[in-house]
Structure formats: structure tokens, C-alpha cells
Write a protein that holds these residues in place. Sequence first.
Motif, PDB file in Angstrom:
ATOM      1  N   VAL A 136       1.058  -1.294  -0.198  1.00  0.00           N
ATOM      2  CA  VAL A 136       0.181  -0.042  -0.231  1.00  0.00           C
ATOM      3  C   VAL A 136       0.841   1.225  -0.178  1.00  0.00           C
ATOM      4  O   VAL A 136       2.105   1.318   0.780  1.00  0.00           O
ATOM      5  CB  VAL A 136      -1.353   0.063   1.239  1.00  0.00           C
ATOM      6  CG1 VAL A 136      -1.258   0.890   1.303  1.00  0.00           C
ATOM      7  CG2 VAL A 136      -1.522  -0.856   1.562  1.00  0.00           C
ATOM      8  N   VAL A 137       0.846   1.850  -0.834  1.00  0.00           N
ATOM      9  CA  VAL A 137       1.599   2.994  -1.109  1.00  0.00           C
ATOM     10  C   VAL A 137       0.851   5.105  -0.951  1.00  0.00           C
ATOM     11  O   VAL A 137       0.089   4.506  -1.796  1.00  0.00           O
ATOM     12  CB  VAL A 137       2.616   3.546  -2.718  1.00  0.00           C
ATOM     13  CG1 VAL A 137       3.433   4.493  -3.063  1.00  0.00           C
ATOM     14  CG2 VAL A 137       2.774   2.105  -1.820  1.00  0.00           C
ATOM     15  N   ARG A 138       0.714   5.283   0.063  1.00  0.00           N
ATOM     16  CA  ARG A 138       0.442   6.872  -0.536  1.00  0.00           C
ATOM     17  C   ARG A 138       1.327   8.321  -0.880  1.00  0.00           C
ATOM     18  O   ARG A 138       2.240   7.999  -0.547  1.00  0.00           O
ATOM     19  CB  ARG A 138       0.977   7.665   1.475  1.00  0.00           C
ATOM     20  CG  ARG A 138      -0.168   8.618   1.229  1.00  0.00           C
ATOM     21  CD  ARG A 138       0.095   9.024   3.331  1.00  0.00           C
ATOM     22  NE  ARG A 138       1.582  10.007   2.870  1.00  0.00           N
ATOM     23  CZ  ARG A 138       2.741   9.702   4.203  1.00  0.00           C
ATOM     24  NH1 ARG A 138       1.757   9.370   5.208  1.00  0.00           N
ATOM     25  NH2 ARG A 138       3.014  10.374   3.696  1.00  0.00           N
ATOM     26  N   PHE A 139       0.406   8.160  -1.815  1.00  0.00           N
ATOM     27  CA  PHE A 139       0.508   9.643  -2.526  1.00  0.00           C
ATOM     28  C   PHE A 139       0.324  11.098  -1.825  1.00  0.00           C
ATOM     29  O   PHE A 139      -0.471  10.885  -1.398  1.00  0.00           O
ATOM     30  CB  PHE A 139       0.745   9.393  -3.970  1.00  0.00           C
ATOM     31  CG  PHE A 139       1.082   8.389  -4.572  1.00  0.00           C
ATOM     32  CD1 PHE A 139       1.524   8.669  -5.751  1.00  0.00           C
ATOM     33  CD2 PHE A 139       0.966   6.960  -4.973  1.00  0.00           C
ATOM     34  CE1 PHE A 139       2.878   7.675  -5.942  1.00  0.00           C
ATOM     35  CE2 PHE A 139       1.163   6.081  -5.531  1.00  0.00           C
ATOM     36  CZ  PHE A 139       2.273   6.766  -6.173  1.00  0.00           C
ATOM     37  N   GLN A 148       5.501  11.754  -4.149  1.00  0.00           N
ATOM     38  CA  GLN A 148       5.908  11.634  -3.266  1.00  0.00           C
ATOM     39  C   GLN A 148       5.510  10.422  -3.788  1.00  0.00           C
ATOM     40  O   GLN A 148       5.385  10.749  -1.694  1.00  0.00           O
ATOM     41  CB  GLN A 148       5.108  12.714  -2.181  1.00  0.00           C
ATOM     42  CG  GLN A 148       6.231  14.215  -2.087  1.00  0.00           C
ATOM     43  CD  GLN A 148       6.040  15.541  -1.735  1.00  0.00           C
ATOM     44  OE1 GLN A 148       5.617  14.947  -0.295  1.00  0.00           O
ATOM     45  NE2 GLN A 148       6.375  16.634  -2.072  1.00  0.00           N
ATOM     46  N   PRO A 149       5.170   9.219  -3.384  1.00  0.00           N
ATOM     47  CA  PRO A 149       5.292   7.846  -3.440  1.00  0.00           C
ATOM     48  C   PRO A 149       5.737   7.356  -1.640  1.00  0.00           C
ATOM     49  O   PRO A 149       6.857   7.574  -2.204  1.00  0.00           O
ATOM     50  CB  PRO A 149       5.780   7.129  -4.314  1.00  0.00           C
ATOM     51  CG  PRO A 149       6.995   7.818  -5.131  1.00  0.00           C
ATOM     52  CD  PRO A 149       6.480   9.413  -4.849  1.00  0.00           C
ATOM     53  N   THR A 150       4.924   7.199  -0.771  1.00  0.00           N
ATOM     54  CA  THR A 150       5.438   6.633   0.898  1.00  0.00           C
ATOM     55  C   THR A 150       4.361   5.574   1.106  1.00  0.00           C
ATOM     56  O   THR A 150       3.872   4.787   0.604  1.00  0.00           O
ATOM     57  CB  THR A 150       5.158   7.508   1.457  1.00  0.00           C
ATOM     58  OG1 THR A 150       5.866   9.217   1.305  1.00  0.00           O
ATOM     59  CG2 THR A 150       5.735   7.052   2.641  1.00  0.00           C
ATOM     60  N   THR A 151       5.695   3.893   0.633  1.00  0.00           N
ATOM     61  CA  THR A 151       5.844   2.915   1.141  1.00  0.00           C
ATOM     62  C   THR A 151       4.474   2.523   2.724  1.00  0.00           C
ATOM     63  O   THR A 151       5.857   2.875   3.260  1.00  0.00           O
ATOM     64  CB  THR A 151       6.242   1.784   1.019  1.00  0.00           C
ATOM     65  OG1 THR A 151       6.213   1.869  -0.232  1.00  0.00           O
ATOM     66  CG2 THR A 151       5.104   0.425   0.926  1.00  0.00           C
ATOM     67  N   ILE A 201      -5.056   0.508   9.819  1.00  0.00           N
ATOM     68  CA  ILE A 201      -3.568   0.865  10.177  1.00  0.00           C
ATOM     69  C   ILE A 201      -3.612   2.593   9.968  1.00  0.00           C
ATOM     70  O   ILE A 201      -5.180   2.938   9.327  1.00  0.00           O
ATOM     71  CB  ILE A 201      -2.776   0.728   8.965  1.00  0.00           C
ATOM     72  CG1 ILE A 201      -2.655   0.797   7.455  1.00  0.00           C
ATOM     73  CG2 ILE A 201      -2.034  -0.528   9.275  1.00  0.00           C
ATOM     74  CD1 ILE A 201      -1.682   0.892   6.272  1.00  0.00           C
ATOM     75  N   ASN A 202      -3.857   3.021  10.551  1.00  0.00           N
ATOM     76  CA  ASN A 202      -2.897   4.570  10.100  1.00  0.00           C
ATOM     77  C   ASN A 202      -2.346   5.032   9.035  1.00  0.00           C
ATOM     78  O   ASN A 202      -2.051   4.254   8.322  1.00  0.00           O
ATOM     79  CB  ASN A 202      -2.551   5.123  11.318  1.00  0.00           C
ATOM     80  CG  ASN A 202      -2.325   5.047  13.169  1.00  0.00           C
ATOM     81  OD1 ASN A 202      -4.021   5.216  13.267  1.00  0.00           O
ATOM     82  ND2 ASN A 202      -1.528   4.690  13.785  1.00  0.00           N
ATOM     83  N   ILE A 203      -2.985   6.501   8.648  1.00  0.00           N
ATOM     84  CA  ILE A 203      -1.810   7.032   7.059  1.00  0.00           C
ATOM     85  C   ILE A 203      -0.670   7.021   6.799  1.00  0.00           C
ATOM     86  O   ILE A 203      -0.724   7.045   6.253  1.00  0.00           O
ATOM     87  CB  ILE A 203      -2.346   8.029   7.132  1.00  0.00           C
ATOM     88  CG1 ILE A 203      -2.743   9.372   7.685  1.00  0.00           C
ATOM     89  CG2 ILE A 203      -3.882   7.699   7.165  1.00  0.00           C
ATOM     90  CD1 ILE A 203      -3.165  10.745   7.536  1.00  0.00           C
ATOM     91  N   ASP A 204      -0.207   6.744   8.677  1.00  0.00           N
ATOM     92  CA  ASP A 204       1.497   6.606   8.058  1.00  0.00           C
ATOM     93  C   ASP A 204       1.751   5.444   8.061  1.00  0.00           C
ATOM     94  O   ASP A 204       2.935   5.232   8.100  1.00  0.00           O
ATOM     95  CB  ASP A 204       2.116   7.520   9.353  1.00  0.00           C
ATOM     96  CG  ASP A 204       1.436   7.250  10.313  1.00  0.00           C
ATOM     97  OD1 ASP A 204       1.273   6.190  11.038  1.00  0.00           O
ATOM     98  OD2 ASP A 204       2.180   7.577  11.623  1.00  0.00           O
ATOM     99  N   GLY A 205       0.870   4.755   8.130  1.00  0.00           N
ATOM    100  CA  GLY A 205       0.803   3.074   8.416  1.00  0.00           C
ATOM    101  C   GLY A 205       1.266   2.308   9.382  1.00  0.00           C
ATOM    102  O   GLY A 205       2.125   0.749   9.497  1.00  0.00           O
TER     103      GLY A 205
END
Length: 511
Positions: A136-139, A148-151, A201-205
Motif C-alpha cells: 500500500v503506497v501513499r501519494f 511523493q510516493p511513500t510505502t 492502519i493509520n495513514i502513516d502505516g
Amino acid sequence: MKRLTLFIGSLAIVAGVMTVFALSRPVRDKVLVPAVLPQVRDSVTIEEKVVANGLDVPWDITWGPDNWIWFTEQKGLVRKANPSTGEVRTILSIPEVHMQRAVGLLGLAIHPDIKRYPYVFVDYSYLVDSTLFLKVVRFRYQEGGLVQPTTILDRIPATETHNGSRIIFDATGRLLITTGDIDRGRLSQDVKSPNGKILRINIDGTIPSDNPIPGNPVWSWGHRNSQGLVWAPNGNIYSSEHGDVTDDEINLIKKGGNYGWPRVEGMCDTRKEQGFCNDSSVVEALKIWTPTIAPAGIEYYGSHLIPQWHNSILVTTLKDASLRVLQLNTAGNAVESEQIYLSGKYGRLRDVCVSPSGDVYVSTSNRDWNKTAGPGFPADDDDKIIRLSAGTAVASIAADQPSSKETHSVAERGAVLYRQYCESCHKSDGNGLTGVFPALRGSPYLHGEPKALIDVVVAGLDREQYLQAMPAFDFLADDQIADLLNYVRRAFGRPRPTITAADVKAARLGD
């Protein structure tokens, strides 16, 4: 907000021959949701319009912050369609996506408070060496694009199918993600495994402190393959789930709930299931379907624009190629009635979203790996997004359960059973799908003595011995097995002596 998957693996020739009936089964002593008295409510006609076409497996569709429909395409694109003009633009391409059969770029979720939290989340498969995983990746949503993709969640074991992958937000702003059992049902009951679960999960993983198991992302378990997930304003979370050979499900998701798979299918209504249900406090399904329909994306409909759909769960289906409207009771904890729309008209339906005004949008999935919608699909202009909107007011109508049982001749019963339970794998022509589903034509089992064929249908196949397991169909009535086998041998083999219910009974007894 919603989501995906499907499956079936490569098989050895003998397994391919014997998986002739890795279908979906009718109920033995399974109890289907009973019909209820019709409810009368105001109604409007439903108007349909294709708003975008020429798409390639739009797997997840959702209403975007710019009032366009945002969607993922399985091959690795995030795109959006203008519902007024049909214009389609590509927002993002993700080269890391590995698309193979039922995996690729799947789930999509946009933060509901996009101004404060400008984030968009996607779920996709990728390879590490030759091993398949999901992440799951957050943009960050910035100037109309995704940067700014963040896994935030990684290394979820994946296969070519049974991967879940719907993503939504709950009422607290946490992410909920469905995962499949990757065709290893035992993982669904193992809370140390991320598979066969709904994760939170939270939005920061990080893991929320109020999850049911401290330090664990698991929110609920005992799932097989949930391709639909939605939070409703009534406070409930609903999921759709693919059954194996019976019992596709709609579930009401509860914190720390065990939904039974692989020990329970649908309701706790067999002696073996009841013992496990009592010991494990299994949560039973709200709604089940046998024959299976392959429910995919779901959405809650709270608008009054289409009044007969108010307070309903909208369910898109792949195998049945229809939109199901499930009317809920006031508390939202029971399904009171069901209506069926678009049956077979647009082919396989993958997902659904609702606009702020109450229009409904559904996406087709006719260009995916399992082309089972029948003749004419995929069409030249597939895949599509179709708008369903309110038309002319009509007299009040009764919303009831779908049709009563039909009566068929002996010959017709076999054909009906084949369409319901076999055709999605072995296809209408019996030729299967090369490398995935075995062909029936040419199978020596169709030409040989009936006992060997009956035995494999009744006893199934053990995964330890064959590359693809097949469930035992010992719960089917003797006459149902006979009707089905006679149809298959007649349609795809050579004319053979008729298999009787007595033959099936004798095979069961080992005679």
C-alpha cells in the motif's frame, strides 16, 4: 470507496482433467436468506448512459476531489474520467506494478478530508526477485497530480489470485484494507499472517492503539477473498466476499470478528460448522448466494435521488454480470430484499461509486484475464463506466426478493447446472482457458467408465497431491450430480450410457 480479486492456478494435466468441476456448488443443508414480505416504496425509472469507454480493466472507481471519477487500471495507471464530457486523463503511471491474471494495480482510496490530508492511497502487486507481494503506497495530491510516493504497508504475500485489495477509510480516518487468503485457507485463521484479513492502519502505516490485538494490523479475520468494502453513515462497515463453491457473502464487519473461513462457509448451519462457530464466536454473513455470483465492489446508497435504492448496499458482480441492490433494515444489520439490474447487459461489473448528487457509476471488467461474460464480450469499446441516474417517477413498486425457482426438464437441469457452476471456468464451449482452467473436450474422464468421474466429483482433489485442489461435492444430491455429468459428457464428450442417481449413490457407498 471500495475494491478486488479472483483466482485459480496452473495445474498438472491430471489435475486439469480431474478439476472438471471446480465449480461452485448448490447448497446441501445450507440455509439461504429467506424471502420477506414485499415493501412498497416510491420509485423512479433508471436511466443509463456510458460516460467513458475504451478503458482497460478499471478495477477501482471512486469520486474524486475535482468531481471527476478517479480509477485504477490494472496495468498500472491511475486515471480519471469527466462524467459530463467523457474525457479521460492519466494522472499517474506506476512502472513497478506487476500485472498477472488477477493482480496488478488494484485498490484506490482518497482521503475524505483531502484539504487537510492531501493523500491518495493505492494497493498493487510487485515482484521481489520472483516472489509476488502486495504493498500500500501513499501519494500526495498536488496541483492535480500524485507525487511523493511513500510505502506504508509492504510485503503482504500475494499470488495470481485471492488478493482482496479494497481500501477504504473508517469513521476515525484509519485505513481498512482487505487481503485474500492467497488460496491457503489456513492463513485466514492465523492472526499472525496478514492474509485472509481486513487490516486497519493509520495513514502513516503505524498500527492504531485501539486495534483488537495490540501491535497487530488485523481488524477481522477468517476471510477468503473480500473484493468489496464500504463504510456507511449508519456506522456499519460491510464487505463482499467470494465463496469457494458455495456461499458468496455480504458481511457486517465487527472489530475482532472471526468470519469463519475456511472452517465455515456462509452460515453456521452444518454440524461441523456449528462446533467451530461456538468455539470461535464466528460472525455469520448478512447475505449469502448459492449459486455463487462473484460479488466485487460494493457501495452504500444513502441518497433519495433513486428512492427505491435508499438505504441499500449496491453490489457489482463478475460471474453474474449484474448490479444487486440489497435493501437494509433501519439498523443496517439485516438485508430485507434484493433487486437485480443490468443483468448481462454490459458484461462483468467490477466496481461501483456514488456521486454527491446520488448518481451511481459502475465499471465493467470485460478485458481482464477471465473473459466469462459470454458472446460479444469484450466489446470493441470495452471497458466502460456507466452512469445510472433517476428518470421518470413511476407508481410505487414492491421491492421483493428475486424470482422464484424455475422448472426444468431433466436435460435442461444439466445445462442450467453447467451455466451456474461450470461455465465461468470451463467456458460455454468446454475449452477452458489455456494454462488456467482445464478443457473438458478431449478429457478421458468424459469417455471412460462413469465411476471414476463420479468419484472425483464426490471426493474432490487434495491440494497435497495436485497443483490445484478441487472441493468435494459430496453434499450435492445424487440426481444433481447425475444431471450435471450427463450434460457435460453429452456436450463435450461422446454419447455415453446415462449416469443415473443410483450410479452416484453406489459410487458414494463404494460399490
